[in-house]
Design a protein around this motif. Structure first.
Motif, PDB file in Angstrom:
ATOM      1  N   LEU A  44      54.208  24.693   9.196  1.00 12.47           N
ATOM      2  CA  LEU A  44      53.468  23.658   9.551  1.00 12.47           C
ATOM      3  C   LEU A  44      53.576  22.353   9.045  1.00 12.47           C
ATOM      4  CD1 LEU A  44      51.653  22.721  12.218  1.00 12.47           C
ATOM      5  CD2 LEU A  44      49.801  23.620  10.462  1.00 12.47           C
ATOM      6  N   ARG A  45      54.143  21.159   9.385  1.00 16.12           N
ATOM      7  CA  ARG A  45      54.388  19.948   8.944  1.00 16.12           C
ATOM      8  C   ARG A  45      54.205  18.683   9.449  1.00 16.12           C
ATOM      9  NH1 ARG A  45      58.491  20.237   4.790  1.00 16.12           N
ATOM     10  NH2 ARG A  45      59.632  21.678   5.930  1.00 16.12           N
ATOM     11  N   ASP A  46      53.671  17.786   8.770  1.00 17.01           N
ATOM     12  CA  ASP A  46      53.338  16.704   9.593  1.00 17.01           C
ATOM     13  C   ASP A  46      54.804  15.687   9.290  1.00 17.01           C
ATOM     14  OD1 ASP A  46      52.508  14.037  10.719  1.00 17.01           O
ATOM     15  OD2 ASP A  46      51.080  13.837   9.117  1.00 17.01           O
ATOM     16  N   SER A  47      55.374  15.451  10.407  1.00 17.35           N
ATOM     17  CA  SER A  47      56.497  14.795  10.282  1.00 17.35           C
ATOM     18  C   SER A  47      56.364  13.500  10.937  1.00 17.35           C
ATOM     19  CB  SER A  47      57.902  15.476  11.190  1.00 17.35           C
ATOM     20  OG  SER A  47      57.840  16.695  10.630  1.00 17.35           O
ATOM     21  N   PHE A  48      55.343  12.937  11.191  1.00 12.84           N
ATOM     22  CA  PHE A  48      55.054  11.648  11.640  1.00 12.84           C
ATOM     23  C   PHE A  48      54.932  10.676  10.586  1.00 12.84           C
ATOM     24  CE2 PHE A  48      52.349   8.210  13.923  1.00 12.84           C
ATOM     25  CZ  PHE A  48      53.412   7.616  14.578  1.00 12.84           C
ATOM     26  N   ALA A  49      55.661   9.665  10.352  1.00 15.27           N
ATOM     27  CA  ALA A  49      55.381   8.447   9.374  1.00 15.27           C
ATOM     28  C   ALA A  49      54.203   7.580   9.739  1.00 15.27           C
ATOM     29  CB  ALA A  49      56.401   8.016   8.860  1.00 15.27           C
ATOM     30  N   GLY A 104      56.057  24.163  13.387  1.00 15.34           N
ATOM     31  CA  GLY A 104      55.040  23.387  14.034  1.00 15.34           C
ATOM     32  C   GLY A 104      55.129  21.995  13.451  1.00 15.34           C
ATOM     33  N   ASP A 105      54.408  21.299  14.220  1.00 19.31           N
ATOM     34  CA  ASP A 105      54.056  19.776  13.625  1.00 19.31           C
ATOM     35  C   ASP A 105      52.948  19.215  14.385  1.00 19.31           C
ATOM     36  OD1 ASP A 105      55.062  18.941  16.136  1.00 19.31           O
ATOM     37  OD2 ASP A 105      57.239  18.890  15.679  1.00 19.31           O
ATOM     38  N   PHE A 106      52.547  18.002  14.055  1.00 17.13           N
ATOM     39  CA  PHE A 106      51.485  17.242  14.713  1.00 17.13           C
ATOM     40  C   PHE A 106      52.132  16.208  15.684  1.00 17.13           C
ATOM     41  CE2 PHE A 106      50.223  19.137  10.939  1.00 17.13           C
ATOM     42  CZ  PHE A 106      48.694  19.394  11.042  1.00 17.13           C
ATOM     43  N   GLN A 107      53.260  16.278  16.476  1.00 24.38           N
ATOM     44  CA  GLN A 107      53.774  15.666  17.433  1.00 24.38           C
ATOM     45  C   GLN A 107      53.991  14.081  16.928  1.00 24.38           C
ATOM     46  OE1 GLN A 107      50.594  16.848  18.916  1.00 24.38           O
ATOM     47  NE2 GLN A 107      51.468  18.712  18.067  1.00 24.38           N
TER      48      GLN A 107
END
Length: 327
Positions: free
Chosen positions: A179-184, A216-219
């Protein structure tokens, strides 16, 4: 998504329980059911005493037999912590009882919360299936041992699976999802105006190599929680996509031109939307979310900033599904 070596691979979009984030997954319930590969994770942020939005939307997912996880100790929003955990569990109980694919989630925040949650789970008449979400907190082994006896832990969610190693003898399962936050995220919408194309994520390419069961991600929202507020000076639409013959997921930000004013949000939307539609048409990108964006431009319809966010989330879910299928 593809199925490899008899193991179902899952995509885990992590959403907050705000109206348009819940609508995004509710409207895609049939798509997620057909794919059998999308498992939404919801962190409620609205008080269950004042709104039934969470229950209403989760009931649709349950009816469609879409697997999902609802966190019972949110760390942001109106019901942060454990004060409403027991009530939240009771509210969800009818759905949990009829939908075996729905689980509860626990964020490993601190020892005090874990003690309270363990007490709540110990006083239930059944043992719930639970997903654990790891952050930077260091939980005492005793708390984790007691928790393991109170529930059936299914998946460990973490950005780095090695944070779970000290607890791996505590739980029967070692299944871990990335689960990673990929949104800069930028400070202001106008800061996206000068940004060009960039890689959003390649986690769908490499999670198997690291023995994760899914990713997973935070879209296109990011993990930082924002209640919302003033009208934006710049309208920004965040769009993820794959380029032809490339496996990475990319992102672009389609923005109205900064002019120092927060007036005419609809006009700013159509300016940003014109750029988006030109791009997707040139690159032959399409799904139901993109089709709705196109219809907004054709009909000059503006339904509000929440709808823009909803469509951006839905597009990203389609892209994640497509990326896995193309892998």
């Amino acid at each position: 998504m593809a199925q490899r070596q008899g193991t179902q691979i899952m995509y885990y979009p992590y959403l907050r329980g705000k109206q348009f984030e819940l609508l995004a997954i509710k409207e895609l319930a049939d798509v997620m059911r057909e794919s059998k590969s999308v498992h939404p994770v919801i962190e409620p942020v609205r008080d269950v005493d004042s709104s039934n939005t969470l229950l209403r939307n989760m009931a649709v997912l349950a009816q469609k037999r879409v697997p999902s996880t609802v966190i019972i100790n949110p760390q942001v929003g109106e019901i942060k912590g454990t004060n409403k955990s027991e009530q939240l569990l009771a509210t969800l109980r009818p759905i949990l009882d009829v939908n075996p694919q729905m689980k509860i989630g626990i964020i490993l925040s601190n020892d005090e919360e874990l003690v309270k949650l363990t007490h709540i789970l110990n006083h239930q008449d059944r043992q719930f299936k639970v997903d654990l979400f790891y952050g930077s907190s260091n939980i005492q082994n005793e708390c984790m041992n007691n928790l393991s006896k109170s529930c059936d832990v299914d998946i460990h969610f973490a950005e780095d699976k090695y944070v779970t190693r000290r607890y791996r003898s505590t739980f029967p399962t070692r299944r871990t999802a990335l689960l990673r936050d990929s949104f800069a995220r930028q400070i202001r919408n106008q800061d996206y105006f000068t940004l060009g194309e960039s890689i959003f994520s390649e986690d769908h390419l490499f999670f198997r190599e690291d023995n994760y069961v899914g990713f997973g991600d935070f879209q296109t929202i990011g993990s930082q929680f924002n209640e919302g507020g003033a009208l934006p000076r710049v309208v920004a639409i965040h769009l993820t996509y794959q380029r032809p013959n490339e496996e990475a997921i990319y992102i672009r930000h389609f923005c109205s031109t900064p002019n120092g004013s927060s007036a005419d949000t609809a006009g700013k939307y159509f300016e940003a939307l014109t750029k988006l539609v030109t791009f997707v048409d040139e690159n032959r990108l399409d799904n139901s979310a993109i089709a709705t964006f196109r219809s907004h431009l054709t009909n000059r319809s503006y339904a509000g900033l929440g709808v823009i966010k909803k469509l951006s989330i839905q597009n990203h879910i389609y892209v994640a599904l497509g990326a896995e299928n193309n892998d």
